[in-house]
Design a protein around this motif. Structure first.
Motif, PDB file in Angstrom:
ATOM      1  N   MET A  90       6.380   7.297 -15.667  1.00 35.42           N
ATOM      2  CA  MET A  90       5.317   6.954 -14.705  1.00 35.42           C
ATOM      3  C   MET A  90       5.494   7.847 -13.482  1.00 35.42           C
ATOM      4  O   MET A  90       6.456   7.700 -12.709  1.00 35.42           O
ATOM      5  CB  MET A  90       5.433   5.485 -14.314  1.00 35.42           C
ATOM      6  CG  MET A  90       5.377   4.506 -15.478  1.00 35.42           C
ATOM      7  SD  MET A  90       3.719   4.189 -16.072  1.00 35.42           S
ATOM      8  CE  MET A  90       3.097   3.126 -14.787  1.00 35.42           C
ATOM      9  N   THR A  91       4.552   8.766 -13.279  1.00 35.64           N
ATOM     10  CA  THR A  91       4.753   9.789 -12.243  1.00 35.64           C
ATOM     11  C   THR A  91       3.728   9.779 -11.121  1.00 35.64           C
ATOM     12  O   THR A  91       3.901  10.475 -10.135  1.00 35.64           O
ATOM     13  CB  THR A  91       4.731  11.189 -12.875  1.00 35.64           C
ATOM     14  OG1 THR A  91       3.470  11.394 -13.537  1.00 35.64           O
ATOM     15  CG2 THR A  91       5.868  11.340 -13.901  1.00 35.64           C
ATOM     16  N   SER A  92       2.666   8.990 -11.248  1.00 32.63           N
ATOM     17  CA  SER A  92       1.613   9.031 -10.223  1.00 32.63           C
ATOM     18  C   SER A  92       1.004   7.644 -10.030  1.00 32.63           C
ATOM     19  O   SER A  92       1.159   6.751 -10.883  1.00 32.63           O
ATOM     20  CB  SER A  92       0.513  10.015 -10.623  1.00 32.63           C
ATOM     21  OG  SER A  92      -0.181   9.540 -11.770  1.00 32.63           O
ATOM     22  N   ALA A  93       0.292   7.487  -8.926  1.00 33.33           N
ATOM     23  CA  ALA A  93      -0.383   6.218  -8.654  1.00 33.33           C
ATOM     24  C   ALA A  93      -1.423   5.921  -9.720  1.00 33.33           C
ATOM     25  O   ALA A  93      -1.657   4.755 -10.070  1.00 33.33           O
ATOM     26  CB  ALA A  93      -1.035   6.268  -7.270  1.00 33.33           C
ATOM     27  N   GLU A 130       6.223  -3.427  -7.745  1.00 36.59           N
ATOM     28  CA  GLU A 130       7.494  -3.342  -7.030  1.00 36.59           C
ATOM     29  C   GLU A 130       8.257  -2.075  -7.435  1.00 36.59           C
ATOM     30  O   GLU A 130       8.860  -1.395  -6.599  1.00 36.59           O
ATOM     31  CB  GLU A 130       8.341  -4.588  -7.291  1.00 36.59           C
ATOM     32  CG  GLU A 130       7.795  -5.839  -6.617  1.00 36.59           C
ATOM     33  CD  GLU A 130       8.553  -7.100  -6.995  1.00 36.59           C
ATOM     34  OE1 GLU A 130       9.381  -7.019  -7.933  1.00 36.59           O
ATOM     35  OE2 GLU A 130       8.316  -8.151  -6.366  1.00 36.59           O
ATOM     36  N   GLU A 131       8.219  -1.750  -8.727  1.00 41.08           N
ATOM     37  CA  GLU A 131       8.857  -0.515  -9.205  1.00 41.08           C
ATOM     38  C   GLU A 131       8.192   0.704  -8.595  1.00 41.08           C
ATOM     39  O   GLU A 131       8.866   1.661  -8.187  1.00 41.08           O
ATOM     40  CB  GLU A 131       8.773  -0.438 -10.734  1.00 41.08           C
ATOM     41  CG  GLU A 131       9.657  -1.425 -11.457  1.00 41.08           C
ATOM     42  CD  GLU A 131       9.375  -1.448 -12.961  1.00 41.08           C
ATOM     43  OE1 GLU A 131       8.728  -0.497 -13.457  1.00 41.08           O
ATOM     44  OE2 GLU A 131       9.785  -2.408 -13.632  1.00 41.08           O
ATOM     45  N   GLY A 132       6.865   0.681  -8.527  1.00 38.90           N
ATOM     46  CA  GLY A 132       6.131   1.809  -7.956  1.00 38.90           C
ATOM     47  C   GLY A 132       6.438   2.006  -6.489  1.00 38.90           C
ATOM     48  O   GLY A 132       6.555   3.143  -6.005  1.00 38.90           O
ATOM     49  N   LYS A 133       6.582   0.914  -5.772  1.00 41.97           N
ATOM     50  CA  LYS A 133       6.943   1.009  -4.356  1.00 41.97           C
ATOM     51  C   LYS A 133       8.359   1.549  -4.180  1.00 41.97           C
ATOM     52  O   LYS A 133       8.615   2.399  -3.319  1.00 41.97           O
ATOM     53  CB  LYS A 133       6.822  -0.369  -3.697  1.00 41.97           C
ATOM     54  CG  LYS A 133       5.382  -0.826  -3.492  1.00 41.97           C
ATOM     55  CD  LYS A 133       5.349  -2.185  -2.794  1.00 41.97           C
ATOM     56  CE  LYS A 133       3.925  -2.636  -2.528  1.00 41.97           C
ATOM     57  NZ  LYS A 133       3.881  -3.963  -1.831  1.00 41.97           N
ATOM     58  N   ASP A 186       2.090   0.498   0.643  1.00 49.06           N
ATOM     59  CA  ASP A 186       1.553  -0.810   1.014  1.00 49.06           C
ATOM     60  C   ASP A 186       0.097  -0.720   1.453  1.00 49.06           C
ATOM     61  O   ASP A 186      -0.651  -1.691   1.349  1.00 49.06           O
ATOM     62  CB  ASP A 186       2.393  -1.415   2.149  1.00 49.06           C
ATOM     63  CG  ASP A 186       3.777  -1.832   1.672  1.00 49.06           C
ATOM     64  OD1 ASP A 186       3.894  -2.228   0.497  1.00 49.06           O
ATOM     65  OD2 ASP A 186       4.726  -1.743   2.468  1.00 49.06           O
ATOM     66  N   GLY A 187      -0.306   0.451   1.940  1.00 48.76           N
ATOM     67  CA  GLY A 187      -1.665   0.594   2.443  1.00 48.76           C
ATOM     68  C   GLY A 187      -2.716   0.848   1.382  1.00 48.76           C
ATOM     69  O   GLY A 187      -3.912   0.873   1.695  1.00 48.76           O
ATOM     70  N   ASN A 188      -2.310   1.016   0.119  1.00 45.95           N
ATOM     71  CA  ASN A 188      -3.279   1.296  -0.940  1.00 45.95           C
ATOM     72  C   ASN A 188      -4.033   0.013  -1.292  1.00 45.95           C
ATOM     73  O   ASN A 188      -3.447  -0.963  -1.737  1.00 45.95           O
ATOM     74  CB  ASN A 188      -2.556   1.850  -2.173  1.00 45.95           C
ATOM     75  CG  ASN A 188      -3.515   2.325  -3.241  1.00 45.95           C
ATOM     76  OD1 ASN A 188      -4.297   1.535  -3.774  1.00 45.95           O
ATOM     77  ND2 ASN A 188      -3.446   3.604  -3.577  1.00 45.95           N
ATOM     78  N   TYR A 226      -6.187  -0.775  -3.672  1.00 47.10           N
ATOM     79  CA  TYR A 226      -6.226  -1.223  -5.072  1.00 47.10           C
ATOM     80  C   TYR A 226      -4.991  -2.037  -5.417  1.00 47.10           C
ATOM     81  O   TYR A 226      -5.083  -3.137  -5.981  1.00 47.10           O
ATOM     82  CB  TYR A 226      -6.340  -0.023  -6.018  1.00 47.10           C
ATOM     83  CG  TYR A 226      -6.272  -0.434  -7.472  1.00 47.10           C
ATOM     84  CD1 TYR A 226      -7.411  -0.863  -8.134  1.00 47.10           C
ATOM     85  CD2 TYR A 226      -5.055  -0.446  -8.171  1.00 47.10           C
ATOM     86  CE1 TYR A 226      -7.361  -1.285  -9.469  1.00 47.10           C
ATOM     87  CE2 TYR A 226      -4.998  -0.865  -9.493  1.00 47.10           C
ATOM     88  CZ  TYR A 226      -6.152  -1.284 -10.134  1.00 47.10           C
ATOM     89  OH  TYR A 226      -6.082  -1.715 -11.435  1.00 47.10           O
ATOM     90  N   PHE A 227      -3.815  -1.503  -5.080  1.00 48.84           N
ATOM     91  CA  PHE A 227      -2.566  -2.188  -5.431  1.00 48.84           C
ATOM     92  C   PHE A 227      -2.372  -3.447  -4.584  1.00 48.84           C
ATOM     93  O   PHE A 227      -1.792  -4.431  -5.056  1.00 48.84           O
ATOM     94  CB  PHE A 227      -1.392  -1.231  -5.284  1.00 48.84           C
ATOM     95  CG  PHE A 227      -1.450  -0.071  -6.236  1.00 48.84           C
ATOM     96  CD1 PHE A 227      -1.296  -0.259  -7.600  1.00 48.84           C
ATOM     97  CD2 PHE A 227      -1.715   1.213  -5.778  1.00 48.84           C
ATOM     98  CE1 PHE A 227      -1.371   0.801  -8.495  1.00 48.84           C
ATOM     99  CE2 PHE A 227      -1.794   2.272  -6.659  1.00 48.84           C
ATOM    100  CZ  PHE A 227      -1.629   2.077  -8.021  1.00 48.84           C
ATOM    101  N   LYS A 228      -2.891  -3.399  -3.375  1.00 50.62           N
ATOM    102  CA  LYS A 228      -2.804  -4.582  -2.508  1.00 50.62           C
ATOM    103  C   LYS A 228      -3.606  -5.732  -3.119  1.00 50.62           C
ATOM    104  O   LYS A 228      -3.129  -6.871  -3.188  1.00 50.62           O
ATOM    105  CB  LYS A 228      -3.341  -4.244  -1.120  1.00 50.62           C
ATOM    106  CG  LYS A 228      -3.127  -5.329  -0.087  1.00 50.62           C
ATOM    107  CD  LYS A 228      -3.580  -4.845   1.290  1.00 50.62           C
ATOM    108  CE  LYS A 228      -3.348  -5.907   2.352  1.00 50.62           C
ATOM    109  NZ  LYS A 228      -3.787  -5.434   3.693  1.00 50.62           N
ATOM    110  N   ASP A 229      -4.810  -5.430  -3.598  1.00 48.69           N
ATOM    111  CA  ASP A 229      -5.644  -6.463  -4.232  1.00 48.69           C
ATOM    112  C   ASP A 229      -5.025  -6.940  -5.545  1.00 48.69           C
ATOM    113  O   ASP A 229      -5.040  -8.138  -5.848  1.00 48.69           O
ATOM    114  CB  ASP A 229      -7.045  -5.896  -4.496  1.00 48.69           C
ATOM    115  CG  ASP A 229      -7.845  -5.681  -3.221  1.00 48.69           C
ATOM    116  OD1 ASP A 229      -7.436  -6.214  -2.179  1.00 48.69           O
ATOM    117  OD2 ASP A 229      -8.867  -4.954  -3.272  1.00 48.69           O
ATOM    118  N   ALA A 230      -4.498  -6.000  -6.338  1.00 49.04           N
ATOM    119  CA  ALA A 230      -3.885  -6.365  -7.615  1.00 49.04           C
ATOM    120  C   ALA A 230      -2.682  -7.271  -7.394  1.00 49.04           C
ATOM    121  O   ALA A 230      -2.469  -8.243  -8.142  1.00 49.04           O
ATOM    122  CB  ALA A 230      -3.469  -5.113  -8.373  1.00 49.04           C
TER     123      ALA A 230
END
Length: 371
Positions: free
Chosen positions: A209-212, A236-239, A246-248, A250-254
């Motif tokens: 996993m290399t990108s958002a 959590e792994e991506g962070k 934290d400001g993204n 899409y991920f905040k809603d997910a």
């Protein structure tokens, strides 16, 4: 001038060989490549060249032809060189490239069409030998050559798993897994979200996993409400990897959706497990097995996926994939390999991918299959 006269009247094989060798020697003194080529061709045509000369002479002509994009001529002489024993990694790579170049040129110079695909496919065994020899030696070219083979195999509709295996062995990083997984996804655009999740779970387990966008694709396949614990762990792994911020939005809603669904999801799982071991339908049992897999309860996921199969699960292939992934997560590689062998249909390419991962983890990938 006298040498040209001699060549014109040379009748016996010995005479033709001698004039060819003399022409080559003078061409070397004069640094005249055309004269060198003429001498080599005369010597080879005489049939008197030694075994060592057959290797070097054919290789010389083939290399020069390849540089000039005269692929048919390159293929002819490089084949003769390899058959004579000039079969180092570079020689084998050149012969493979002569096949690929001819196929591309005859296809119009961009890609490989169906008519010329057999020419390119005939070069793949030589490239496989080149990669294997380089892997056993310097490892200088292995990754780029294996990648080339993987691309050509896909372009010619040839089984690409051999080169996928070689690429994964040659590339010490995680980029190879990303490329191989994405290629299978590209070749199977009819995958459902559930099928694509099998691919994304592999990419995650392999560390690719290399990108958002990878994380977003995974979440879309998994469903934040449907598999909340898996999505939360993934974010959590991506962070932690510095890929998700934290400001993204899409991920905040997910994360908010998954966090809201987690309580009920975790609370109802034990009851679903009890029912699945008893009277629950195959569909419910399989859904519970998948939920356990998402929750990293691998032993129970393996058990219930197997029960779903015995209950006659409608989507047997999905049940087998859940069972196999749970087995891989526990390090039970041989049972997982056997489970994956039963996967057919649309999920068959995914089963092959997971088997490659098992080969890599178990060390079985040390020897690639014969071409």
């Amino acid at each position: 001038a006298k040498l040209n006269e001699a060549a014109a009247v040379a009748a016996s094989a010995d005479e033709k060989y001698l004039t060819g060798k003399l022409t080559l020697q003078i061409g070397l003194k004069k640094n005249d490549e055309a004269m060198q080529m003429k001498g080599i061709e005369q010597a080879l045509a005489s049939g008197k060249s030694t075994d060592a000369e057959k290797k070097t002479f054919n290789s010389f002509i083939g290399e020069k032809a390849l540089l000039k994009n005269d692929f048919a001529r390159a293929r002819q002489y490089l084949t003769a060189a390899v058959e004579a024993g000039q079969n180092g990694p570079v020689n084998l790579f050149q012969l493979a490239e002569a096949h690929f170049g001819e196929a591309i040129a005859k296809s119009g110079g961009r890609s490989i069409d169906a008519t010329n695909a057999p020419i390119a496919a005939a070069g793949l065994p030589y490239l496989q030998r080149a990669v294997e020899a380089d892997l056993a030696g310097t490892k200088q070219y292995s990754a780029s050559w294996a990648k080339r083979g993987f691309q050509i195999a896909r372009a010619t509709k040839t089984d690409s798993s051999v080169f996928a295996n070689l690429l994964l062995r040659a590339d010490a990083g995680k980029g190879a897994w990303h490329e191989v997984v994405q290629a299978v996804q590209a070749d199977n655009r009819n995958f459902t979200s559930e099928q694509n999740l099998d691919a994304m779970r592999l990419l995650r387990m392999a560390g690719g996993m290399t990108s958002a966008s990878d994380y977003q694709e995974y979440i879309e396949a998994a469903g934040a409400a449907r598999r909340p614990t898996e999505v939360i762990a993934l974010i959590e792994e991506g962070k932690a990897a510095g890929i998700i911020t934290d400001g993204n939005a899409y991920f905040k809603d997910a994360l908010a959706t998954a966090s809201g669904a987690r309580g009920e999801y975790v609370a109802t799982l034990p009851e679903s497990v009890r029912d699945s071991r008893g009277k629950a339908t195959a569909t419910v049992t399989l859904a519970t097995a998948d939920a356990l897999l998402a929750n990293k309860q691998y032993a129970e996921a393996e058990e219930l996926a197997g029960i779903a199969v015995t209950k006659g699960a409608t989507d047997k292939e999905r049940a087998l994939m859940v069972q196999a992934i749970a087995q891989v997560a526990q390090g039970k590689y041989e049972p997982a390999r056997q489970t994956l062998a039963g996967v057919t249909g649309v999920r068959a390419p995914l089963a092959k991918l997971w088997t490659l991962y098992i080969d890599q983890k178990a060390g079985a990938g040390a020897t690639a299959p014969a071409a």
